[in-house]
Every structure is written in structure tokens, then in C-alpha cells.
Scaffold this active site. Structure first.
Site, PDB file in Angstrom:
ATOM      1  N   HIS A  34      -1.444   3.817   6.554  1.00  0.00           N
ATOM      2  CA  HIS A  34      -0.254   3.265   5.882  1.00  0.00           C
ATOM      3  C   HIS A  34      -0.197   1.753   6.059  1.00  0.00           C
ATOM      4  O   HIS A  34       0.077   1.014   5.114  1.00  0.00           O
ATOM      5  CB  HIS A  34       1.010   3.919   6.456  1.00  0.00           C
ATOM      6  CG  HIS A  34       1.039   5.400   6.316  1.00  0.00           C
ATOM      7  ND1 HIS A  34       1.916   6.071   5.501  1.00  0.00           N
ATOM      8  CD2 HIS A  34       0.260   6.366   6.874  1.00  0.00           C
ATOM      9  CE1 HIS A  34       1.691   7.373   5.569  1.00  0.00           C
ATOM     10  NE2 HIS A  34       0.692   7.566   6.392  1.00  0.00           N
ATOM     11  N   ASP A 135       7.912   2.930   3.158  1.00  0.00           N
ATOM     12  CA  ASP A 135       6.978   4.050   3.086  1.00  0.00           C
ATOM     13  C   ASP A 135       7.694   5.335   2.650  1.00  0.00           C
ATOM     14  O   ASP A 135       8.768   5.668   3.171  1.00  0.00           O
ATOM     15  CB  ASP A 135       6.356   4.263   4.479  1.00  0.00           C
ATOM     16  CG  ASP A 135       5.049   5.029   4.398  1.00  0.00           C
ATOM     17  OD1 ASP A 135       4.038   4.529   4.914  1.00  0.00           O
ATOM     18  OD2 ASP A 135       5.052   6.104   3.786  1.00  0.00           O
ATOM     19  N   THR A 157       1.372   6.096   0.430  1.00  0.00           N
ATOM     20  CA  THR A 157      -0.011   5.622   0.613  1.00  0.00           C
ATOM     21  C   THR A 157      -1.027   6.755   0.495  1.00  0.00           C
ATOM     22  O   THR A 157      -2.224   6.517   0.588  1.00  0.00           O
ATOM     23  CB  THR A 157      -0.154   4.979   1.999  1.00  0.00           C
ATOM     24  OG1 THR A 157       0.157   5.974   2.999  1.00  0.00           O
ATOM     25  CG2 THR A 157       0.768   3.784   2.153  1.00  0.00           C
ATOM     26  N   HIS A 393     -13.262  12.570   6.640  1.00  0.00           N
ATOM     27  CA  HIS A 393     -12.182  13.562   6.810  1.00  0.00           C
ATOM     28  C   HIS A 393     -11.314  13.621   5.561  1.00  0.00           C
ATOM     29  O   HIS A 393     -10.312  14.307   5.524  1.00  0.00           O
ATOM     30  CB  HIS A 393     -11.326  13.187   8.020  1.00  0.00           C
ATOM     31  CG  HIS A 393     -10.562  11.915   7.826  1.00  0.00           C
ATOM     32  ND1 HIS A 393     -11.137  10.759   7.326  1.00  0.00           N
ATOM     33  CD2 HIS A 393      -9.267  11.614   8.059  1.00  0.00           C
ATOM     34  CE1 HIS A 393     -10.223   9.812   7.256  1.00  0.00           C
ATOM     35  NE2 HIS A 393      -9.075  10.299   7.666  1.00  0.00           N
TER      36      HIS A 393
END
Ligand code: UDX
Length: 497
Positions: A34, A135, A157, A393
Site C-alpha cells: 500500500h 486507503d 491498491t 505470491h
């Protein structure tokens, strides 16, 4: 002081400062992913002529100061300043994935009030905040913004596909599709996420949905934060129209104003390269690493003479593996025969297991073909001509950075948005292989790496190159991300005035 009076005061203050440069406060969730994306957004807004304050938690602010040369890079960004706010957790709290609910709880219980006080006291400053960008997993900021009367834009994000699937959780619960547990048919189709009916399986939904009850706290958190995001009038996403266009049209049914400005790391790089010489030579994207970057791997990469021969391995900033899994990966990488550059974060090996005996052969082969670092300059690595594959990942920044660099992926997702990202990478965009839920044994790792670096090499590089061209087109002048950033800056100017 009551809320209405407070609002009037804040608005009056803003009007008393006519023609002031808009002052935007950018507030990311305190995680590497983020922070990276939203600091780049802050820098893009600075390049657009706005005054920006970047608000980190004190814990991460201290880490960034410790591992980055912030002061010198800040001197090159006159319109950008950093502030810090407590996350309310004790200094010794690990802030790790297994304790991530503590972070959300403390932000709401402690940071929210501090944030409110910061904005109120800030109105007496010479340049009060005139717009918030917060956010989308911290929607308490929307409450505060409405209370103090400052316009807010939400920024998520993660991918649009993960956000959209989270917005569909209430319907999935209502129809009994989620939650589910290990005994469910994980390849069973999920047909209630519009736009994903033909390819989404249970295993591709967030791992948080693999639970006993829908009242599970993680399920309630991802669902509520997604629904609350829709309370904002506009949303910034780090993606681009050619990548997630079909999903974006569904999200636009819930939030009408969406600014897709991704890949944000590439848009910033492009803007810096094309900005006035005075800016481009002085401004570089200041790094925001929470660990010390080990650049010695670049020399090793330079020594790799065969193009696209190296496999880059990194599992982001939160994922952890057990010692046994680490050993299986290690043997698999060595047995694959490809040179490999592997990021092993200091905190990334956790849990049970002794691993195994480090044989002389394993050590020798690693010396010969491998290079391990604790934290790497990932964007530079992915852009390096010697890198031909990325075992990841499927964190969203990593996914976008790999797509933009044209590096095909093997996706081994761990949590959150990573499951669905890996499905889109393999099934929809065709730029990688999905290793989701595969057993972590050396044979599987070796097989997947050989498939990526040899078997399916041509096919994956072809589709990766095509997607890279789409991404490059979006960030060029006149492209969708380029134009959306311009529109965002203009909209901030008009709301601020
Ligand atoms: C994960 C989830 O993907 C994200 O959606 C969630 O909200 C937070 O946890 P993370 O594990 O940090 O995020 O992965 P990613 O989104 O890929 O971001 C990692 C960032 O760190 C990338 O920008 C990458 O370039 C950078 N990185 C990673 C480095 O700079 N060096 C490294 O060695 C590894």
C-alpha cells in the site's frame, strides 16, 4: 464543538485561502504494498503541481527513515512532505500476517481519533488540507472526512478483480456459496461473481472465505471495507483498462467515478523521464522500503550472460513459509537447473519443521546458480534483461510490475487478493502458471519452473509481450491511465477550490 459548526469552520478556512495550491493528504494502510503504490501516487500528484503530505504510521515512518535516504530524496520533491501518526500498537507488536486483525482493530480504535484531531488542528496551519486520498481498506477515514467536511477520494491498491469479488461476498453468503471449508470441492464453479462466471472456482476466492461461519472476522472485515469503499464518491485503482476493463464496468455500477492510473510505478517512471530536465534530474521516485535493499544482486544479475535465463523468486512483504517448505523450494529451484535470485525476508520463515540437512551438493549448486538476498530492488530486477521468469505470491504490485516488465509468472498465492490474482494471471491474461494449492514439494517446484522457463516459455513470453504493450500504451500521453491522472488532478483542484 458540534460537527456542523466544525464543518463550517473548516470550509470557511478553505475559502479564506483562495487560489492556494490544493493540499492533498495521502494516507495508505501501513503495509509495504500500500505504501509503495500510494507514495508513487503522491509523487505523481506533486509532479502535477499539487502540495502533498504523505501520512505513514510512526512505526513504518521510522523504518523508512532507517532503510531509505528519505531526506535527500525529499529535497528533490519540494511539494511533498511526510507526517507520521501512531498505529496504536506497542512497539514490540510484530505487525505480521498472523496478527493482522490487531492492526485493523487498533487503527479504528486509536488512529481514527488521532487522524481527526490532526485534520482539525491542521486547519489553523498556513496550508490546510483541502482533499484526502485514503486507503480503501481504512474506510474509517470516510467517516472522519465527512465529519470535518474535507472531500475524500478512496484508493484501493489491490486488483479490481479482487475488489469486485469482495463486493460480491454478501450475495455469495446469501446463496450459501461461501464460506466453505477444506472438504468442499475446491474446483467447484462460483457463478455469482458477474464477469467471472466461466472461470472462477472456489479455490480462486480469497483464502479468508475458507472458514466455518460467515461471521468469521476476516470475512466480515474484507466485505465491510469493500462495501464501505462504495460510500466514497470516487475511487482510484492501480490498474489499467486493457487489463481489467470488463471487471471495471461492473465496479462502475457501484462507484461512478473511477480513476484507473496503473501500472502506477510505470506511470511515475514515464512522467519523470518526460518531465522538465530540471525535474527529471532532481526527482527520482523516493523508495519506501521497510527493509534494507541489498543491491549486490544486480552485479550478480549483470554476470548472467544469457537473456531471460534467471528465475526471480519473491513472496512479498507478509507471506511466510515453514522451514520444511523453504527446503522443498530450495531443492526444487536447484533441481530446475535455472539460475535463481531468491528473496528470503528475515521474517519469512516461520512455524514448525526443522527443514533438512544442507548437503554439500545443495550448497555447491546454490553457489553455482543461485543468489539469495533479504530484500531486493524488485522493479530493477524485473526490468533486467537476464530475468526470464518470476515465482511470486501474486501480490498486486508484484503482479503489475511483472506484467509491465513482460516477465511471465509462476503464482503461488498465500492470502487475500492473491488467490484471484493468480487465477486471472493464468486463466484470463495468459501471462503465467497457477501453482495455487499445489503441494510444496521439490518435484512440483522443479516441474513448474521447467514449464515456465522451458516448456511454455515461448507461449508465455508472447502473451506477456502483448500485455506489456497494452500497459505501455495506457501510460503514454493520451493513454487511459495518463488521461485519468490528468482528470484526477483537475478534479482535486476543483474540489479543493
Ligand atoms: C500483500 C497483498 O498482495 C496486498 O494486496 C495486501 O493488501 C498486502 O499484502 P505484498 O505482500 O506487500 O502485499 O505484495 P505486493 O503487493 O506484491 O507488494 C510488494 C512490494 O514490495 C512490491 O512493490 C515489490 O516491488 C516490493 N518488493 C518486494 C521489493 O521492493 N523488494 C523485495 O524484495 C520484495
Amino acid at each position: 464543538m458540534n460537527t456542523e459548526k466544525l464543518k463550517l469552520q473548516v470550509q470557511q478556512r478553505a475559502m479564506d485561502a483562495p487560489n492556494k495550491v490544493p493540499h492533498v493528504l495521502v494516507f495508505p494502510f501501513p503495509g509495504q504494498s500500500h505504501i509503495n503504490a500510494m507514495l508513487k501516487l503522491a509523487q505523481l500528484l506533486c509532479l502535477g503541481g499539487l502540495r502533498v503530505t504523505f501520512l505513514n504510521t510512526q512505526h513504518n515512518h521510522d523504518r523508512i527513515l532507517r532503510f531509505n535516504d528519505v531526506h535527500s530524496s525529499l529535497s528533490r520533491w519540494p511539494g511533498l512532505s511526510f507526517r507520521a501518526i501512531s498505529d496504536g500498537l506497542p512497539a514490540e507488536h510484530p505487525r505480521s500476517l498472523d496478527r493482522f486483525l490487531d492492526i485493523f482493530d487498533s487503527l479504528k480504535a486509536n488512529t481514527k481519533q488521532l487522524f481527526r484531531e490532526m485534520l482539525i488542528s491542521g486547519r489553523s496551519e498556513s496550508e490546510p488540507v483541502t482533499c484526502l486520498i485514503a486507503d480503501g481498506v481504512m474506510t474509517f477515514t470516510i467517516d472522519v472526512a465527512q465529519e470535518v467536511g474535507i472531500p475524500i477520494i478512496v484508493c484501493r491498491t489491490a486488483s479490481a478483480c479482487s475488489f469486485w469479488s469482495n463486493l460480491c461476498i454478501p450475495r455469495l453468503i446469501e446463496e450459501g456459496e461461501v464460506p466453505f471449508q477444506g472438504d468442499a470441492d475446491m474446483d467447484g464453479a462460483i457463478r455469482l461473481v458477474p464477469g467471472m462466471e466461466t472461470f472462477l472456482r472456489r479455490r480462486d476466492l480469497s483464502n479468508f472465505l475458507r472458514a466455518k461461519e460467515h461471521t468469521d472476522r476476516a470475512i466480515q472485515l474484507i466485505m465491510t471495507e469493500a462495501l464501505n469503499t462504495c460510500r466514497a464518491s470516487s475511487l482510484i485503482l492501480n490498474t489499467f483498462e486493457d487489463l481489467e476493463g470488463p471487471i471495471l464496468s461492473h465496479i462502475r455500477s457501484r462507484i461512478s467515478t473511477i480513476y484507473t492510473i496503473g501500472p502506477i510505478h510505470a506511470l511515475l517512471k514515464s512522467k519523470l523521464a518526460n518531465s522538465l530536465p530540471s525535474t527529471s534530474t532532481t526527482c527520482t521516485s523516493s523508495s519506501s522500503d521497510l527493509w534494507k535493499v541489498d543491491k549486490t544482486c544486480m552485479t550478480w544479475l549483470d554476470s548472467q550472460t544469457i537473456r531471460k535465463s534467471v528465475l526471480f523468486v519473491s513472496f512479498g512483504s507478509y507471506a511466510t513459509v515453514t522451514r520444511d517448505e523453504m527446503f522443498e523450494f530450495w531443492h526444487g529451484l536447484v533441481n530446475s537447473g535455472s539460475p535463481f535470485l531468491w528473496v528470503v525476508r528475515p521474517d519469512s520463515v516461520a512455524g514448525k519443521g526443522e527443514g533438512g540437512h544442507i548437503s554439500a551438493e545443495l550448497e555447491e549448486a546454490t553457489r553455482e546458480r543461485g543468489f539469495l538476498v533479504e530484500w531486493a530492488p524488485q522493479e530493477e530486477i524485473l526490468a533486467h534483461p537476464a530475468v526470464g521468469g518470476f515465482l511470486t505470491h501474486s501480490g498486486w504490485n508484484s503482479t503489475l510490475e511483472s506484467i509491465y516488465a513482460g516477465v511471465p509468472m509462476i503464482c503461488w498465492p498465500f492470502f487475500g487478493d492473491q488467490q484471484i490474482n493468480s487465477r486471472f494471471v493464468s486463466e484470463v491474461w495468459g501471462v503465467g502458471l497457477d501453482m495455487k494449492d499445489r503441494s510444496c514439494d521439490r518435484e512440483t517446484v522443479e516441474k513448474m519452473v521447467r514449464e515456465l522457463m522451458e516448456g511454455k516459455r515461448e507461449e508465455l513470453h508472447k502473451s506477456s509481450d502483448e500485455m506489456t504493450e497494452f500497459a505501455r500504451r495506457c501510460i503514454r500521453e493520451g493513454g487511459s491511465s495518463y488521461c485519468n491522472l490528468e482528470r484526477l488532478i483537475e478534479d482535486i483542484r476543483s474540489t479543493s477550490s
